[in-house]
Design a protein around this motif. Sequence first.
Motif, PDB file in Angstrom:
ATOM      1  N   LEU A 109      34.270  -3.794  54.374  1.00  0.00           N
ATOM      2  CA  LEU A 109      34.483  -3.326  53.009  1.00  0.00           C
ATOM      3  C   LEU A 109      33.285  -2.481  52.585  1.00  0.00           C
ATOM      4  CD1 LEU A 109      35.896  -6.415  51.068  1.00  0.00           C
ATOM      5  CD2 LEU A 109      37.132  -4.565  52.193  1.00  0.00           C
ATOM      6  N   THR A 110      33.536  -1.369  51.921  1.00  0.00           N
ATOM      7  CA  THR A 110      32.458  -0.614  51.287  1.00  0.00           C
ATOM      8  C   THR A 110      32.102  -1.329  49.979  1.00  0.00           C
ATOM      9  OG1 THR A 110      33.992   0.709  49.983  1.00  0.00           O
ATOM     10  CG2 THR A 110      33.443   1.523  52.189  1.00  0.00           C
ATOM     11  N   ASP A 111      31.094  -0.820  49.286  1.00  0.00           N
ATOM     12  CA  ASP A 111      30.737  -1.442  48.008  1.00  0.00           C
ATOM     13  C   ASP A 111      31.918  -1.408  47.041  1.00  0.00           C
ATOM     14  OD1 ASP A 111      28.261  -2.046  48.926  1.00  0.00           O
ATOM     15  OD2 ASP A 111      27.242  -0.357  47.976  1.00  0.00           O
ATOM     16  N   GLU A 112      32.625  -0.286  47.084  1.00  0.00           N
ATOM     17  CA  GLU A 112      33.801  -0.155  46.220  1.00  0.00           C
ATOM     18  C   GLU A 112      34.879  -1.171  46.611  1.00  0.00           C
ATOM     19  OE1 GLU A 112      36.751   3.420  44.717  1.00  0.00           O
ATOM     20  OE2 GLU A 112      35.212   3.897  46.204  1.00  0.00           O
ATOM     21  N   GLY A 113      35.039  -1.351  47.907  1.00  0.00           N
ATOM     22  CA  GLY A 113      36.002  -2.328  48.413  1.00  0.00           C
ATOM     23  C   GLY A 113      35.627  -3.738  47.997  1.00  0.00           C
ATOM     24  N   LYS A 114      34.309  -4.018  48.087  1.00  0.00           N
ATOM     25  CA  LYS A 114      33.846  -5.352  47.685  1.00  0.00           C
ATOM     26  C   LYS A 114      34.095  -5.583  46.205  1.00  0.00           C
ATOM     27  CE  LYS A 114      30.261  -5.714  51.190  1.00  0.00           C
ATOM     28  NZ  LYS A 114      28.848  -5.387  51.455  1.00  0.00           N
ATOM     29  N   ALA A 115      33.958  -4.527  45.422  1.00  0.00           N
ATOM     30  CA  ALA A 115      34.182  -4.663  43.978  1.00  0.00           C
ATOM     31  C   ALA A 115      35.640  -5.024  43.690  1.00  0.00           C
ATOM     32  CB  ALA A 115      33.806  -3.372  43.256  1.00  0.00           C
ATOM     33  N   LEU A 116      36.552  -4.362  44.399  1.00  0.00           N
ATOM     34  CA  LEU A 116      37.968  -4.690  44.204  1.00  0.00           C
ATOM     35  C   LEU A 116      38.256  -6.118  44.665  1.00  0.00           C
ATOM     36  CD1 LEU A 116      40.897  -3.986  43.488  1.00  0.00           C
ATOM     37  CD2 LEU A 116      41.178  -3.113  45.818  1.00  0.00           C
ATOM     38  N   GLU A 117      37.720  -6.459  45.824  1.00  0.00           N
ATOM     39  CA  GLU A 117      37.945  -7.813  46.344  1.00  0.00           C
ATOM     40  C   GLU A 117      37.481  -8.840  45.328  1.00  0.00           C
ATOM     41  OE1 GLU A 117      37.710 -11.560  48.128  1.00  0.00           O
ATOM     42  OE2 GLU A 117      35.943 -10.532  47.370  1.00  0.00           O
ATOM     43  N   ARG A 118      36.302  -8.602  44.779  1.00  0.00           N
ATOM     44  CA  ARG A 118      35.747  -9.516  43.794  1.00  0.00           C
ATOM     45  C   ARG A 118      36.665  -9.658  42.583  1.00  0.00           C
ATOM     46  NH1 ARG A 118      30.441 -11.238  42.953  1.00  0.00           N
ATOM     47  NH2 ARG A 118      30.379 -10.797  45.165  1.00  0.00           N
ATOM     48  N   GLN A 119      37.149  -8.521  42.123  1.00  0.00           N
ATOM     49  CA  GLN A 119      38.009  -8.531  40.945  1.00  0.00           C
ATOM     50  C   GLN A 119      39.272  -9.350  41.196  1.00  0.00           C
ATOM     51  OE1 GLN A 119      39.338  -4.622  39.839  1.00  0.00           O
ATOM     52  NE2 GLN A 119      40.231  -5.309  37.905  1.00  0.00           N
ATOM     53  N   LEU A 120      39.862  -9.130  42.369  1.00  0.00           N
ATOM     54  CA  LEU A 120      41.101  -9.836  42.699  1.00  0.00           C
ATOM     55  C   LEU A 120      40.847 -11.326  42.936  1.00  0.00           C
ATOM     56  CD1 LEU A 120      42.670  -7.219  45.122  1.00  0.00           C
ATOM     57  CD2 LEU A 120      43.354  -7.692  42.770  1.00  0.00           C
ATOM     58  N   SER A 121      39.814 -11.639  43.684  1.00  0.00           N
ATOM     59  CA  SER A 121      39.611 -13.040  44.034  1.00  0.00           C
ATOM     60  C   SER A 121      39.084 -13.826  42.840  1.00  0.00           C
ATOM     61  CB  SER A 121      38.699 -13.187  45.255  1.00  0.00           C
ATOM     62  OG  SER A 121      37.373 -12.899  44.911  1.00  0.00           O
ATOM     63  N   ASP A 122      38.367 -13.157  41.936  1.00  0.00           N
ATOM     64  CA  ASP A 122      37.956 -13.851  40.720  1.00  0.00           C
ATOM     65  C   ASP A 122      39.174 -14.344  39.948  1.00  0.00           C
ATOM     66  OD1 ASP A 122      35.291 -13.630  41.158  1.00  0.00           O
ATOM     67  OD2 ASP A 122      34.899 -12.077  39.669  1.00  0.00           O
ATOM     68  N   ALA A 123      40.163 -13.451  39.840  1.00  0.00           N
ATOM     69  CA  ALA A 123      41.363 -13.809  39.094  1.00  0.00           C
ATOM     70  C   ALA A 123      42.097 -14.958  39.793  1.00  0.00           C
ATOM     71  CB  ALA A 123      42.282 -12.596  38.980  1.00  0.00           C
ATOM     72  N   GLN A 124      42.206 -14.840  41.110  1.00  0.00           N
ATOM     73  CA  GLN A 124      42.939 -15.857  41.857  1.00  0.00           C
ATOM     74  C   GLN A 124      42.187 -17.190  41.852  1.00  0.00           C
ATOM     75  OE1 GLN A 124      44.024 -14.752  45.937  1.00  0.00           O
ATOM     76  NE2 GLN A 124      46.078 -15.420  45.426  1.00  0.00           N
ATOM     77  N   ARG A 125      40.876 -17.110  41.988  1.00  0.00           N
ATOM     78  CA  ARG A 125      40.096 -18.350  41.994  1.00  0.00           C
ATOM     79  C   ARG A 125      40.124 -19.030  40.637  1.00  0.00           C
ATOM     80  NH1 ARG A 125      36.045 -15.943  45.348  1.00  0.00           N
ATOM     81  NH2 ARG A 125      34.950 -15.406  43.427  1.00  0.00           N
ATOM     82  N   ALA A 126      40.169 -18.243  39.574  1.00  0.00           N
ATOM     83  CA  ALA A 126      40.172 -18.837  38.236  1.00  0.00           C
ATOM     84  C   ALA A 126      41.380 -19.752  38.068  1.00  0.00           C
ATOM     85  CB  ALA A 126      40.179 -17.748  37.168  1.00  0.00           C
ATOM     86  N   ARG A 127      42.523 -19.277  38.537  1.00  0.00           N
ATOM     87  CA  ARG A 127      43.724 -20.107  38.433  1.00  0.00           C
ATOM     88  C   ARG A 127      43.603 -21.344  39.318  1.00  0.00           C
ATOM     89  NH1 ARG A 127      49.634 -19.333  37.485  1.00  0.00           N
ATOM     90  NH2 ARG A 127      49.111 -17.221  36.832  1.00  0.00           N
ATOM     91  N   MET A 128      43.120 -21.102  40.528  1.00  0.00           N
ATOM     92  CA  MET A 128      42.944 -22.189  41.487  1.00  0.00           C
ATOM     93  C   MET A 128      41.987 -23.246  40.929  1.00  0.00           C
ATOM     94  SD  MET A 128      44.419 -21.867  44.454  1.00  0.00           S
ATOM     95  CE  MET A 128      44.484 -22.729  46.020  1.00  0.00           C
ATOM     96  N   ARG A 129      40.912 -22.770  40.329  1.00  0.00           N
ATOM     97  CA  ARG A 129      39.903 -23.686  39.801  1.00  0.00           C
ATOM     98  C   ARG A 129      40.495 -24.543  38.685  1.00  0.00           C
ATOM     99  NH1 ARG A 129      36.344 -20.112  38.475  1.00  0.00           N
ATOM    100  NH2 ARG A 129      35.307 -20.079  40.498  1.00  0.00           N
ATOM    101  N   ALA A 130      41.275 -23.894  37.828  1.00  0.00           N
ATOM    102  CA  ALA A 130      41.899 -24.631  36.733  1.00  0.00           C
ATOM    103  C   ALA A 130      42.844 -25.696  37.275  1.00  0.00           C
ATOM    104  CB  ALA A 130      42.645 -23.665  35.818  1.00  0.00           C
ATOM    105  N   ALA A 131      43.593 -25.319  38.310  1.00  0.00           N
ATOM    106  CA  ALA A 131      44.533 -26.274  38.901  1.00  0.00           C
ATOM    107  C   ALA A 131      43.777 -27.432  39.553  1.00  0.00           C
ATOM    108  CB  ALA A 131      45.414 -25.567  39.928  1.00  0.00           C
ATOM    109  N   TYR A 132      42.734 -27.108  40.290  1.00  0.00           N
ATOM    110  CA  TYR A 132      41.928 -28.141  40.957  1.00  0.00           C
ATOM    111  C   TYR A 132      41.318 -29.082  39.927  1.00  0.00           C
ATOM    112  CZ  TYR A 132      41.702 -26.213  45.758  1.00  0.00           C
ATOM    113  OH  TYR A 132      41.967 -25.809  47.039  1.00  0.00           O
ATOM    114  N   ARG A 133      40.770 -28.484  38.901  1.00  0.00           N
ATOM    115  CA  ARG A 133      40.070 -29.295  37.894  1.00  0.00           C
ATOM    116  C   ARG A 133      41.028 -30.262  37.222  1.00  0.00           C
ATOM    117  NH1 ARG A 133      35.263 -27.492  35.556  1.00  0.00           N
ATOM    118  NH2 ARG A 133      35.851 -25.319  35.953  1.00  0.00           N
TER     119      ARG A 133
END
Lengths: 166, 166
Positions: A109-133
């Motif tokens: 991933l380039t820096d730009e790619g990492k930024a997109l990955e971060r954006q997507l996985s943040d959203a996905q992890r937020a839901r996951m975290r709420a479910a786990y919690r």
Amino acid sequence: MRATSPHSGEALLFLTDEQLRQGIEAMFFAYRGFTADPDRILQDMSYGRAHHRAVHFINGAPGTTVNNLLDILGVTKQSLNRVLRTLIEDGLVESRVGTTDKRERNLYLTDEGKALERQLSDAQRARMRAAYRSAGPEAVAGFKTVLEAMMDADMRRHYRKLREGR
Amino acid sequence: MRATSPHSGEALLFLTDEQLRQGIEAMFFAYRGFTADPDRILQDMSYGRAHHRAVHFINGAPGTTVNNLLDILGVTKQSLNRVLRTLIEDGLVESRVGTTDKRERNLYLTDEGKALERQLSDAQRARMRAAYRSAGPEAVAGFKTVLEAMMDADMRRHYRKLREGR
DNA sequence: TTGGAAAGTCAACAAAGCTGACTTAAACTC
DNA sequence: GAGTTTAAGTCAGCTTTGTTGACTTTCCAA
């Protein structure tokens, strides 16, 4: 007629057809939630779920080869290639000729790619975290146990390998 | 840097980004396994996963309307309609004009439709049963708890309603 | 009684899978 | 060193399943 064999006692109540059906529907509805947030982010860009998957696994295993990615994603070359080509053209993914084997391409991933990955996985992890919690640690352990048992053997191999590699 | 807040103790270890990432990958790989067996059966016929979903939910709620099905499946009218039309043409689904409201269509599986549903769900349940059995009842309870927490509120409503209706 | 809302249908298009045949370049093998 | 295999990439063409927008029929309420 009982769904399981006549002599199965109360201990196997969780294996009735009705219980299994519930699990099937739970998987269906939960998977929709699971993909909903990244999908929403992606729909504005000219990318889709396929791009998300590629970016996710390149991020998790930088330097991976095209062949390895094909194996993990379980799609055909052409299908992956279409996605990969746009990501490379748009400067989100870099493809370097392999050092030891020059036939291979190592993907990063380039820096730009990492930024997109971060954006997507943040959203996905937020839901996951709420479910786990809300479910608690024991439920989470059970969740992972059942999911792992549900995988094909090949996929379980990939899953464990990715887990080790970090 | 720790993924979760600095003061989160051992009790919240299951909420680290790495744990969440594992859950995300587990969902991805497991969902593939989850759909693999019906997909294999369907590929020989001229049907796909969308047909399976329609047949599944019509079977679970006979007499359901097109609108209700749209809501459950979360797709657009045309997407469902295409699938429904082929199923009706092929005599797997019967569409009866609503009695109280003639705008509505009530959907039912024919005997042939029920046979297909049985074939698909047998395959899917077999995998589910094997996973449940190897994971054990406590893991299964946790599995369902986390999945339910992962759903969108709308979907959770549908999930619970379907469960009650049986 | 008419005008808007709801349910369903149809046409046309887009994303992302698929197969199969082919090229290029590198690596391996005998 | 010649011939085979492997990794990657390309092209053409197809299928499934999603999308939007326009349309008909039916219902209900002002």
